[in-house]
Motif scaffolding. Structure first.
Motif, PDB file in Angstrom:
ATOM      1  N   LEU A 181      -3.169  16.820  20.736  1.00 39.87           N
ATOM      2  CA  LEU A 181      -4.054  17.686  19.511  1.00 39.87           C
ATOM      3  C   LEU A 181      -3.424  18.888  19.037  1.00 39.87           C
ATOM      4  O   LEU A 181      -3.717  19.023  17.955  1.00 39.87           O
ATOM      5  N   LEU A 182      -2.586  19.887  19.843  1.00 35.23           N
ATOM      6  CA  LEU A 182      -1.901  21.188  19.260  1.00 35.23           C
ATOM      7  C   LEU A 182      -0.673  20.777  18.789  1.00 35.23           C
ATOM      8  O   LEU A 182      -0.249  21.478  17.628  1.00 35.23           O
ATOM      9  N   GLY A 183      -0.039  19.513  18.682  1.00 34.39           N
ATOM     10  CA  GLY A 183       0.934  19.180  17.880  1.00 34.39           C
ATOM     11  C   GLY A 183       1.511  17.780  18.350  1.00 34.39           C
ATOM     12  O   GLY A 183       1.590  17.189  19.878  1.00 34.39           O
ATOM     13  N   TYR A 184       1.678  17.100  17.413  1.00 33.24           N
ATOM     14  CA  TYR A 184       2.144  15.752  18.507  1.00 33.24           C
ATOM     15  C   TYR A 184       3.372  15.547  18.635  1.00 33.24           C
ATOM     16  O   TYR A 184       3.937  14.323  19.336  1.00 33.24           O
ATOM     17  N   ILE A 185       4.671  16.023  17.825  1.00 26.71           N
ATOM     18  CA  ILE A 185       6.106  16.346  18.894  1.00 26.71           C
ATOM     19  C   ILE A 185       5.749  16.669  20.390  1.00 26.71           C
ATOM     20  O   ILE A 185       6.274  16.242  20.949  1.00 26.71           O
ATOM     21  N   ILE A 199      -3.880  15.533  30.348  1.00 25.00           N
ATOM     22  CA  ILE A 199      -2.856  17.003  29.648  1.00 25.00           C
ATOM     23  C   ILE A 199      -1.386  16.618  27.850  1.00 25.00           C
ATOM     24  O   ILE A 199      -1.743  17.369  27.863  1.00 25.00           O
ATOM     25  N   ASP A 200      -1.586  15.206  28.396  1.00 29.54           N
ATOM     26  CA  ASP A 200      -1.005  14.555  26.599  1.00 29.54           C
ATOM     27  C   ASP A 200      -1.922  15.099  25.783  1.00 29.54           C
ATOM     28  O   ASP A 200      -1.219  15.105  24.464  1.00 29.54           O
ATOM     29  N   LEU A 201      -3.025  14.204  26.071  1.00 29.60           N
ATOM     30  CA  LEU A 201      -3.568  14.702  24.882  1.00 29.60           C
ATOM     31  C   LEU A 201      -4.300  15.745  24.556  1.00 29.60           C
ATOM     32  O   LEU A 201      -4.275  15.911  23.186  1.00 29.60           O
ATOM     33  N   LEU A 202      -4.088  16.946  25.401  1.00 27.48           N
ATOM     34  CA  LEU A 202      -3.882  18.557  24.423  1.00 27.48           C
ATOM     35  C   LEU A 202      -2.362  18.627  23.925  1.00 27.48           C
ATOM     36  O   LEU A 202      -3.135  19.107  23.009  1.00 27.48           O
ATOM     37  N   LEU A 203      -1.512  17.710  24.603  1.00 28.51           N
ATOM     38  CA  LEU A 203       0.126  18.453  23.665  1.00 28.51           C
ATOM     39  C   LEU A 203      -0.092  18.040  22.463  1.00 28.51           C
ATOM     40  O   LEU A 203       0.607  18.415  21.640  1.00 28.51           O
ATOM     41  N   LEU A 225       1.258   6.290  20.464  1.00 33.84           N
ATOM     42  CA  LEU A 225       0.370   7.112  21.132  1.00 33.84           C
ATOM     43  C   LEU A 225       0.588   7.408  22.055  1.00 33.84           C
ATOM     44  O   LEU A 225       0.327   6.389  23.366  1.00 33.84           O
ATOM     45  N   PRO A 226       1.260   8.032  22.324  1.00 37.67           N
ATOM     46  CA  PRO A 226       1.396   9.321  23.498  1.00 37.67           C
ATOM     47  C   PRO A 226       0.400   8.926  24.710  1.00 37.67           C
ATOM     48  O   PRO A 226       0.989   8.605  25.768  1.00 37.67           O
ATOM     49  N   PRO A 227      -0.635   9.753  23.983  1.00 40.48           N
ATOM     50  CA  PRO A 227      -1.955   9.503  25.575  1.00 40.48           C
ATOM     51  C   PRO A 227      -2.001   8.226  25.823  1.00 40.48           C
ATOM     52  O   PRO A 227      -2.278   8.535  27.272  1.00 40.48           O
ATOM     53  N   LEU A 242      -1.910   4.796  30.744  1.00 41.29           N
ATOM     54  CA  LEU A 242      -1.632   3.000  31.564  1.00 41.29           C
ATOM     55  C   LEU A 242      -0.659   3.391  32.076  1.00 41.29           C
ATOM     56  O   LEU A 242      -0.603   2.506  33.164  1.00 41.29           O
ATOM     57  N   ARG A 243       0.006   4.517  32.763  1.00 41.72           N
ATOM     58  CA  ARG A 243       1.245   4.778  33.681  1.00 41.72           C
ATOM     59  C   ARG A 243       0.066   5.292  34.181  1.00 41.72           C
ATOM     60  O   ARG A 243       0.655   5.107  35.456  1.00 41.72           O
ATOM     61  N   TYR A 244       0.121   6.636  34.254  1.00 39.04           N
ATOM     62  CA  TYR A 244      -0.400   7.377  35.568  1.00 39.04           C
ATOM     63  C   TYR A 244      -2.170   7.131  35.795  1.00 39.04           C
ATOM     64  O   TYR A 244      -2.793   7.612  37.054  1.00 39.04           O
ATOM     65  N   GLY A 245      -2.955   7.137  34.367  1.00 41.15           N
ATOM     66  CA  GLY A 245      -4.374   7.196  34.386  1.00 41.15           C
ATOM     67  C   GLY A 245      -4.835   9.405  34.707  1.00 41.15           C
ATOM     68  O   GLY A 245      -4.765   9.337  33.231  1.00 41.15           O
ATOM     69  N   CYS A 246      -4.104  10.470  35.484  1.00 41.68           N
ATOM     70  CA  CYS A 246      -4.894  11.424  35.438  1.00 41.68           C
ATOM     71  C   CYS A 246      -4.005  12.316  34.172  1.00 41.68           C
ATOM     72  O   CYS A 246      -4.827  13.464  33.586  1.00 41.68           O
ATOM     73  N   GLY A 247      -2.714  11.876  34.214  1.00 38.47           N
ATOM     74  CA  GLY A 247      -2.058  12.620  33.126  1.00 38.47           C
ATOM     75  C   GLY A 247      -2.152  13.024  31.384  1.00 38.47           C
ATOM     76  O   GLY A 247      -1.713  13.380  30.684  1.00 38.47           O
ATOM     77  N   PHE A 248      -3.376  11.334  31.238  1.00 34.38           N
ATOM     78  CA  PHE A 248      -3.585  11.301  29.932  1.00 34.38           C
ATOM     79  C   PHE A 248      -4.294  12.495  29.600  1.00 34.38           C
ATOM     80  O   PHE A 248      -4.448  13.052  28.287  1.00 34.38           O
TER      81      PHE A 248
END
Length: 52
Positions: A36-40, A30-34, A15-17, A22-28
């Motif tokens: 959704l664009l591709g799991y890798i 960015i990671d959610l978008l990445l 569960l990357p996002p 859990l670690r940073y909050g705000c980077g969620f």
């Protein structure tokens, strides 16, 4: 490598996002978008945020 770091790596792969949230909050978002664009790319960003 401690057990906490090992669990963070497993969470980053499954569960990357959630791991970034859990670690940073705000980077969620960015990671959610990445993820959704591709799991890798989401996994790569989550692992990168773990190391950096």
């Amino acid at each position: 490598m401690g057990s906490e770091t090992f669990l963070e790596v497993i969470l980053a792969i499954l569960l990357p996002p959630m791991r970034v949230f859990l670690r940073y909050g705000c980077g969620f978002w960015i990671d959610l978008l990445l993820t959704l664009l591709g799991y890798i790319p989401g996994i790569i960003y989550a692992i990168y945020s773990l190391v950096g």
